[in-house]
Motif scaffolding. Structure first.
Motif, PDB file in Angstrom:
ATOM      1  N   ILE A   9      14.436   0.821  -2.819  1.00  0.00           N
ATOM      2  CA  ILE A   9      13.926  -0.283  -3.642  1.00  0.00           C
ATOM      3  C   ILE A   9      12.506  -0.684  -3.237  1.00  0.00           C
ATOM      4  O   ILE A   9      11.650  -0.858  -4.109  1.00  0.00           O
ATOM      5  CB  ILE A   9      14.904  -1.470  -3.610  1.00  0.00           C
ATOM      6  CG1 ILE A   9      16.193  -1.081  -4.339  1.00  0.00           C
ATOM      7  CG2 ILE A   9      14.283  -2.709  -4.238  1.00  0.00           C
ATOM      8  CD1 ILE A   9      17.286  -2.123  -4.264  1.00  0.00           C
ATOM      9  N   PRO A  10      12.182  -0.828  -1.941  1.00  0.00           N
ATOM     10  CA  PRO A  10      10.781  -1.157  -1.598  1.00  0.00           C
ATOM     11  C   PRO A  10       9.783  -0.095  -2.068  1.00  0.00           C
ATOM     12  O   PRO A  10       8.666  -0.424  -2.461  1.00  0.00           O
ATOM     13  CB  PRO A  10      10.796  -1.248  -0.076  1.00  0.00           C
ATOM     14  CG  PRO A  10      12.194  -1.558   0.276  1.00  0.00           C
ATOM     15  CD  PRO A  10      13.030  -0.858  -0.748  1.00  0.00           C
ATOM     16  N   LEU A  11      10.188   1.165  -2.053  1.00  0.00           N
ATOM     17  CA  LEU A  11       9.312   2.229  -2.537  1.00  0.00           C
ATOM     18  C   LEU A  11       8.998   2.037  -4.014  1.00  0.00           C
ATOM     19  O   LEU A  11       7.837   2.139  -4.437  1.00  0.00           O
ATOM     20  CB  LEU A  11       9.965   3.586  -2.307  1.00  0.00           C
ATOM     21  CG  LEU A  11       9.191   4.809  -2.808  1.00  0.00           C
ATOM     22  CD1 LEU A  11       7.910   4.971  -2.005  1.00  0.00           C
ATOM     23  CD2 LEU A  11      10.053   6.039  -2.711  1.00  0.00           C
ATOM     24  N   PHE A  12      10.008   1.739  -4.803  1.00  0.00           N
ATOM     25  CA  PHE A  12       9.792   1.496  -6.225  1.00  0.00           C
ATOM     26  C   PHE A  12       8.908   0.276  -6.449  1.00  0.00           C
ATOM     27  O   PHE A  12       8.055   0.277  -7.345  1.00  0.00           O
ATOM     28  CB  PHE A  12      11.124   1.316  -6.945  1.00  0.00           C
ATOM     29  CG  PHE A  12      11.985   2.545  -6.950  1.00  0.00           C
ATOM     30  CD1 PHE A  12      11.443   3.795  -7.155  1.00  0.00           C
ATOM     31  CD2 PHE A  12      13.348   2.445  -6.753  1.00  0.00           C
ATOM     32  CE1 PHE A  12      12.232   4.936  -7.179  1.00  0.00           C
ATOM     33  CE2 PHE A  12      14.149   3.566  -6.764  1.00  0.00           C
ATOM     34  CZ  PHE A  12      13.591   4.815  -6.975  1.00  0.00           C
ATOM     35  N   VAL A  13       9.092  -0.751  -5.642  1.00  0.00           N
ATOM     36  CA  VAL A  13       8.279  -1.966  -5.786  1.00  0.00           C
ATOM     37  C   VAL A  13       6.816  -1.667  -5.479  1.00  0.00           C
ATOM     38  O   VAL A  13       5.917  -2.086  -6.218  1.00  0.00           O
ATOM     39  CB  VAL A  13       8.819  -3.091  -4.876  1.00  0.00           C
ATOM     40  CG1 VAL A  13       7.861  -4.264  -4.826  1.00  0.00           C
ATOM     41  CG2 VAL A  13      10.191  -3.538  -5.355  1.00  0.00           C
ATOM     42  N   GLY A  18       1.272  -0.837  -7.187  1.00  0.00           N
ATOM     43  CA  GLY A  18       0.050  -0.040  -7.163  1.00  0.00           C
ATOM     44  C   GLY A  18      -0.384   0.387  -8.555  1.00  0.00           C
ATOM     45  O   GLY A  18      -1.571   0.352  -8.889  1.00  0.00           O
ATOM     46  N   GLY A  19       0.561   0.803  -9.377  1.00  0.00           N
ATOM     47  CA  GLY A  19       0.229   1.192 -10.750  1.00  0.00           C
ATOM     48  C   GLY A  19      -0.280   0.027 -11.571  1.00  0.00           C
ATOM     49  O   GLY A  19      -1.236   0.159 -12.337  1.00  0.00           O
ATOM     50  N   THR A  20       0.355  -1.131 -11.394  1.00  0.00           N
ATOM     51  CA  THR A  20      -0.099  -2.324 -12.117  1.00  0.00           C
ATOM     52  C   THR A  20      -1.492  -2.739 -11.654  1.00  0.00           C
ATOM     53  O   THR A  20      -2.350  -3.094 -12.472  1.00  0.00           O
ATOM     54  CB  THR A  20       0.896  -3.474 -11.908  1.00  0.00           C
ATOM     55  OG1 THR A  20       2.195  -3.049 -12.326  1.00  0.00           O
ATOM     56  CG2 THR A  20       0.480  -4.700 -12.675  1.00  0.00           C
ATOM     57  N   PHE A  25      -7.259  -3.138 -12.678  1.00  0.00           N
ATOM     58  CA  PHE A  25      -8.618  -2.868 -12.230  1.00  0.00           C
ATOM     59  C   PHE A  25      -9.398  -2.103 -13.296  1.00  0.00           C
ATOM     60  O   PHE A  25     -10.569  -2.407 -13.559  1.00  0.00           O
ATOM     61  CB  PHE A  25      -8.586  -2.081 -10.919  1.00  0.00           C
ATOM     62  CG  PHE A  25      -9.945  -1.786 -10.368  1.00  0.00           C
ATOM     63  CD1 PHE A  25     -10.758  -2.803  -9.896  1.00  0.00           C
ATOM     64  CD2 PHE A  25     -10.430  -0.490 -10.333  1.00  0.00           C
ATOM     65  CE1 PHE A  25     -12.013  -2.536  -9.394  1.00  0.00           C
ATOM     66  CE2 PHE A  25     -11.679  -0.210  -9.837  1.00  0.00           C
ATOM     67  CZ  PHE A  25     -12.476  -1.241  -9.365  1.00  0.00           C
ATOM     68  N   LEU A  26      -8.784  -1.115 -13.919  1.00  0.00           N
ATOM     69  CA  LEU A  26      -9.448  -0.383 -14.998  1.00  0.00           C
ATOM     70  C   LEU A  26      -9.732  -1.287 -16.193  1.00  0.00           C
ATOM     71  O   LEU A  26     -10.793  -1.179 -16.823  1.00  0.00           O
ATOM     72  CB  LEU A  26      -8.600   0.806 -15.431  1.00  0.00           C
ATOM     73  CG  LEU A  26      -8.571   1.973 -14.461  1.00  0.00           C
ATOM     74  CD1 LEU A  26      -7.598   3.033 -14.939  1.00  0.00           C
ATOM     75  CD2 LEU A  26      -9.950   2.552 -14.274  1.00  0.00           C
ATOM     76  N   LEU A  27      -8.814  -2.184 -16.485  1.00  0.00           N
ATOM     77  CA  LEU A  27      -9.038  -3.143 -17.563  1.00  0.00           C
ATOM     78  C   LEU A  27     -10.207  -4.069 -17.227  1.00  0.00           C
ATOM     79  O   LEU A  27     -11.047  -4.351 -18.083  1.00  0.00           O
ATOM     80  CB  LEU A  27      -7.767  -3.953 -17.799  1.00  0.00           C
ATOM     81  CG  LEU A  27      -7.784  -4.936 -18.962  1.00  0.00           C
ATOM     82  CD1 LEU A  27      -7.892  -4.176 -20.277  1.00  0.00           C
ATOM     83  CD2 LEU A  27      -6.541  -5.786 -18.946  1.00  0.00           C
TER      84      LEU A  27
END
Length: 65
Positions: A9-13, A18-20, A25-27
């Protein structure tokens, strides 16, 4: 699957965070940082080193916006 493997679960979080963060940042770059080429005039040197080009003698080609 997360209920079977609670240790992942921490890995998924972290991956989702990071993706968000990368998407935000790109936005931010797309919306709030103007293109630097819009600010350069025809006499501005934009290369670090240029061979046989005197930028002070160049004339502007095109129209003003």
């Amino acid at each position: 699957q997360a209920k079977k493997h609670a240790k992942l679960i921490p890995l998924f979080v972290f991956i989702r965070t990071g993706g968000t963060g990368a998407a935000l940042f790109l936005l931010h770059l797309a919306l709030f940082n103007p293109d630097p080429w819009n600010k350069l005039g025809p006499n501005d040197q934009y290369k670090f080193y240029s061979v046989n080009v005197d930028y002070s003698k160049l004339k502007k080609e095109g129209t003003d916006f």
